[in-house]
Write a protein that holds these residues in place. Structure first.
Motif, PDB file in Angstrom:
ATOM      1  N   SER A  36      -1.418  -1.224 -18.570  1.00 17.19           N
ATOM      2  CA  SER A  36      -2.006  -0.047 -17.929  1.00 17.19           C
ATOM      3  C   SER A  36      -2.002  -0.224 -16.415  1.00 17.19           C
ATOM      4  N   PRO A  37      -1.709   0.828 -15.651  1.00 16.37           N
ATOM      5  CA  PRO A  37      -1.640   0.699 -14.189  1.00 16.37           C
ATOM      6  C   PRO A  37      -2.906   0.126 -13.545  1.00 16.37           C
ATOM      7  N   HIS A  38      -4.086   0.551 -14.014  1.00 17.57           N
ATOM      8  CA  HIS A  38      -5.309  -0.014 -13.425  1.00 17.57           C
ATOM      9  C   HIS A  38      -5.322  -1.532 -13.599  1.00 17.57           C
ATOM     10  N   GLY A 121      -9.549  -3.204 -16.293  1.00 14.42           N
ATOM     11  CA  GLY A 121      -9.134  -1.913 -15.753  1.00 14.42           C
ATOM     12  C   GLY A 121     -10.294  -0.948 -15.919  1.00 14.42           C
ATOM     13  N   ASN A 122     -10.286   0.142 -15.144  1.00 15.13           N
ATOM     14  CA  ASN A 122     -11.349   1.134 -15.267  1.00 15.13           C
ATOM     15  C   ASN A 122     -11.331   1.758 -16.659  1.00 15.13           C
ATOM     16  N   GLU A 123     -10.117   2.068 -17.133  1.00 17.73           N
ATOM     17  CA  GLU A 123      -9.977   2.519 -18.515  1.00 17.73           C
ATOM     18  C   GLU A 123      -8.573   2.184 -18.963  1.00 17.73           C
ATOM     19  N   GLY A 147     -14.653   1.499 -11.542  1.00 18.07           N
ATOM     20  CA  GLY A 147     -14.045   2.348 -10.522  1.00 18.07           C
ATOM     21  C   GLY A 147     -13.821   1.658  -9.194  1.00 18.07           C
ATOM     22  N   ILE A 148     -13.659   0.340  -9.213  1.00 10.42           N
ATOM     23  CA  ILE A 148     -13.633  -0.422  -7.963  1.00 10.42           C
ATOM     24  C   ILE A 148     -12.274  -0.340  -7.256  1.00 10.42           C
ATOM     25  N   LYS A 149     -12.333   0.000  -5.967  1.00 10.71           N
ATOM     26  CA  LYS A 149     -11.114   0.114  -5.153  1.00 10.71           C
ATOM     27  C   LYS A 149     -11.115  -0.840  -3.961  1.00 10.71           C
ATOM     28  N   VAL A 179     -18.498  -8.993 -13.168  1.00 11.56           N
ATOM     29  CA  VAL A 179     -17.412  -8.315 -13.880  1.00 11.56           C
ATOM     30  C   VAL A 179     -17.149  -7.010 -13.137  1.00 11.56           C
ATOM     31  N   LEU A 180     -15.871  -6.683 -12.922  1.00 10.28           N
ATOM     32  CA  LEU A 180     -15.544  -5.456 -12.196  1.00 10.28           C
ATOM     33  C   LEU A 180     -14.466  -4.679 -12.938  1.00 10.28           C
ATOM     34  N   GLY A 181     -14.609  -3.367 -12.980  1.00  6.63           N
ATOM     35  CA  GLY A 181     -13.579  -2.478 -13.535  1.00  6.63           C
ATOM     36  C   GLY A 181     -12.799  -1.891 -12.373  1.00  6.63           C
TER      37      GLY A 181
END
Ligand SMILES: Cc1cc2nc3c(=O)[nH]c(=O)nc-3n(C[C@H](O)[C@H](O)[C@H](O)COP(=O)(O)OP(=O)(O)OC[C@H]3O[C@@H](n4cnc5c(N)ncnc54)[C@H](O)[C@@H]3O)c2cc1C
Ligand SMILES: Nc1ncnc2c1ncn2[C@@H]1O[C@H](COP(=O)(O)O)[C@@H](O)[C@H]1O
Lengths: 255, 327
Positions: A36-38, A121-123, A147-149, A179-181
């Protein structure tokens, strides 16, 4: 710094998604697979964190034996270790997936020590459950924000993380272990080098066979999304079509 | 039994998707309770009542002064623990999905994100599960649908944005105050700082988007697209092939993992129309594809098309606009 990144193998459909006769999966006969891209960005971020702060990155996936391909792709980019949680047959539901991953992380940590940062990933691109990372973080008792950028390790065990909102940017200051999405756009993933690719063939992929019960969501069937079909009006060929295009823009009132 | 709706708001400004969740909740025929988190949302009672909330639960705590996924998740989970609603419905947005994921994790309940519709008749009969719901939800960002069955004592779902049209159902709501027990650690994931974006047209709200794909060929070659966009009061968007090549920033990307656009017209130049790009563009009122390949998916799906080299067509359109303006 020890970083773990969790990725999922998904098909890469092009112009159309075809469903298998039993309705339970995407027909992948002619499709390539990808991460997945994220999560591609999460892998890149893991590699960058280790480049900046030292340590080691590990990639983990729960999936079919073929998901070895996505693990080795991550390894070709600089991830040192890879772990496969092999399953047979259909995708697992999110609760079950998360329980298996959390159990595996506990096992990896009891052998080699805690991961300072775990990235999701975020999703996931295919099922988009928006939850596996949150469930894993909760069962490990660690903070998570999705949603971390942007991620910045500021020392004293604090990670500053940025996310976009309707009005701008939100900043979080989180204690490690964390933990980060992650969302696509956090970075521009690199391509593997030849050396990286060769190296990734040699790494040993660890296996942890998951054994947890199914959760309360069961897929019944996949359905095609409603298609907006209608004839296309060809306004012309080449630059000569400009007048017809501008007529249209005037008609639509956007000029 | 009741249905609990989680009100999404940012420091007291309600997210419109909340009204869609309330509308969906009303269709279930049980009393609808709406929970607001933080004192900043206390002023929302009338708006929530107008959309059918019979009870507005106002959760108050110092740690709810701003958004924090853990504090919000635990607050909702505690209220669910006290009242055992038959379902919790939230917005299918970043925050709505995040909060319900926490609730699901805390209570070890399944959570189904981004639903389009649900059938509560229990059409399926799985052993051991009382009254499962049959749900239709989106996958692949909307390129594919899934029917699934959800079995749980309290059903946790979010509604995908625009799946139901928000309607009013005027009434008067009673209010109830709720004091969650939160520990200092819940504060670790509360927003600590914000940077507000300058006002202006964004990709998501622009009336015109001129999109460029791999066919544009280089970062410099976007200049004519920029020119056309500014003539039309719009902005430039792009495909993932473009961002992956580093030609443009990801903030310009349209699609499943980029921005969803909804302009009056989308001019898709040199974009093949892969399904993941299409889901980000399909809410455009009109689509005009400019492509050398008459067989491209974007051409087939668009309302209008020009077959040709975008490097010639785009400047010609801009020139024609200038010519007419000066005429
Ligand atoms: C999980 C997942 C998520 C994804 N998310 C996104 C997303 O959010 N957004 C996104 O865009 N993609 C996304 N993708 C990628 C997507 O599948 C495609 O690879 C991508 O959209 C292709 O970009 P493109 O159309 O610019 O390039 P191509 O598919 O290479 O198409 C280029 C087009 O340009 C035309 N062309 C070439 N030269 C010219 C010319 N001179 N004049 C006119 N036309 C010309 C060609 O005929 C062709 O149609 C995702 C993929 C996956 C697997
Ligand atoms: N089978 C899997 N193996 C490893 N990680 C996964 C798997 N499924 C989901 N994840 C991770 O959890 C994130 C959220 O997934 P989801 O809840 O399905 O949207 C993904 O972006 C991945 O990082």
């Amino acid at each position: 710094m020890r970083v773990l990144v969790c990725v999922k193998r998904v098909p890469a459909p092009g112009a159309k998604i075809n469903i298998t006769a039993d309705g339970l999966a995407i027909d992948t006969a002619y499709l390539a697979f990808t991460t997945s891209p994220h999560e591609e960005c999460a892998v890149e971020e893991a590699v960058r964190l280790v480049e900046q702060h030292g340590g080691e990155a590990t990639v983990l996936t729960l999936g079919p034996a073929e998901a070895d391909e996505q693990l080795r792709y991550a390894a070709s980019l600089g991830v040192a270790k890879a772990v496969l949680l092999p399953i047979v047959g259909a995708d697992w539901d999110p609760q079950r997936t998360a329980a298996a991953i959390a159990t595996a992380i506990a096992e990896l940590e009891s052998a080699d020590g805690p991961f300072d940062i775990i990235l999701f990933g975020n999703e996931s691109a295919d099922s988009g459950g928006f939850q596996v990372g949150v469930r894993v973080a909760r069962s490990l008792g660690r903070p998570i924000v999705n949603g971390i950028k942007g991620i910045e390790v500021v020392g004293d065990g604090t990670v500053r993380a940025r996310r976009e909102s309707e009005v701008g940017l939100e900043v979080y200051a989180l204690p490690t272990p964390v933990v980060l999405g992650v969302k696509e756009g956090i970075n521009l993933p690199r391509y593997p080098t030849l050396k990286g690719r060769l190296g990734s063939k040699k790494i040993e992929v660890g296996q942890i066979v998951p054994d947890v019960a199914a959760g309360g969501q069961r897929m019944v069937t996949l359905l095609p999304a409603a298609e907006q079909v209608g004839a296309t009006t060809i306004l012309g060929h080449g630059p000569d079509a400009a007048a017809a295009v501008v007529d249209l823009l005037e008609e639509l009132g956007v000029l | 039994m009741s249905i609990l709706v989680v009100v999404e708001h940012d420091r007291g400004t309600v997210a419109p998707a909340t009204f869609e969740a309330l509308t969906a909740a009303r269709s279930l025929g049980e009393p609808v309770h709406a929970i607001t988190l933080g004192a900043s949302a206390d002023g929302l009672v009338d708006q929530l009542a107008a959309h059918g909330a019979a009870v507005v639960v106002q959760a108050h705590h110092d740690l709810l002064a701003d958004y924090g996924p853990e504090a919000w998740g635990d607050t909702v989970a505690q209220y669910v623990g006290h009242t055992s609603p038959s379902a919790v419905i939230a917005t299918g947005t970043d925050r709505g999905n995040e909060v319900l994921a926490h609730v699901g994790a805390i209570l070890d309940l399944p959570f189904v994100a981004n639903c389009l519709s649900f059938d509560t008749a229990g059409a399926f009969d799985t052993a051991g599960a009382a009254d499962p719901w049959q749900i239709t939800r989106v996958r692949w960002g909307g390129s594919l649908l899934e029917q699934c069955e959800l079995s749980a004592t309290t059903k946790l779902v979010t509604m995908t944005h625009h799946a139901v049209e928000a309607t009013e159902s005027p009434g008067i709501a009673s209010t109830e105050s709720f004091a969650p027990s939160l520990e200092p650690w819940h504060g670790r994931s509360v927003v600590v700082d914000r940077v507000e974006r300058a006002a202006g047209v964004t990709l998501a709200t622009a009336p015109v988007v001129v999109g460029g794909g791999r066919g544009v060929g280089s970062p410099e070659a976007f200049a004519p697209l920029e020119d056309l966009a500014s003539l039309l009061g719009g902005v430039v968007g792009c495909s993932r092939a473009v961002t992956n090549n580093g030609w443009r920033n990801h903030t310009d990307q349209v699609g499943q993992t980029g921005t969803r656009i909804a302009p009056d017209i989308y001019l898709a130049c040199g974009i093949s129309g892969a399904i993941q790009h299409w889901v980000g563009a399909m809410a455009s009122k009109k689509i005009l594809a400019i492509n050398t390949d008459p067989e491209a998916n974007m051409v087939a799906k668009a309302d209008y098309a020009v077959i040709g080299d975008l490097h010639q067509v785009v400047p010609a359109i801009a020139a024609e606009i200038r010519r007419r303006r000066n005429a």
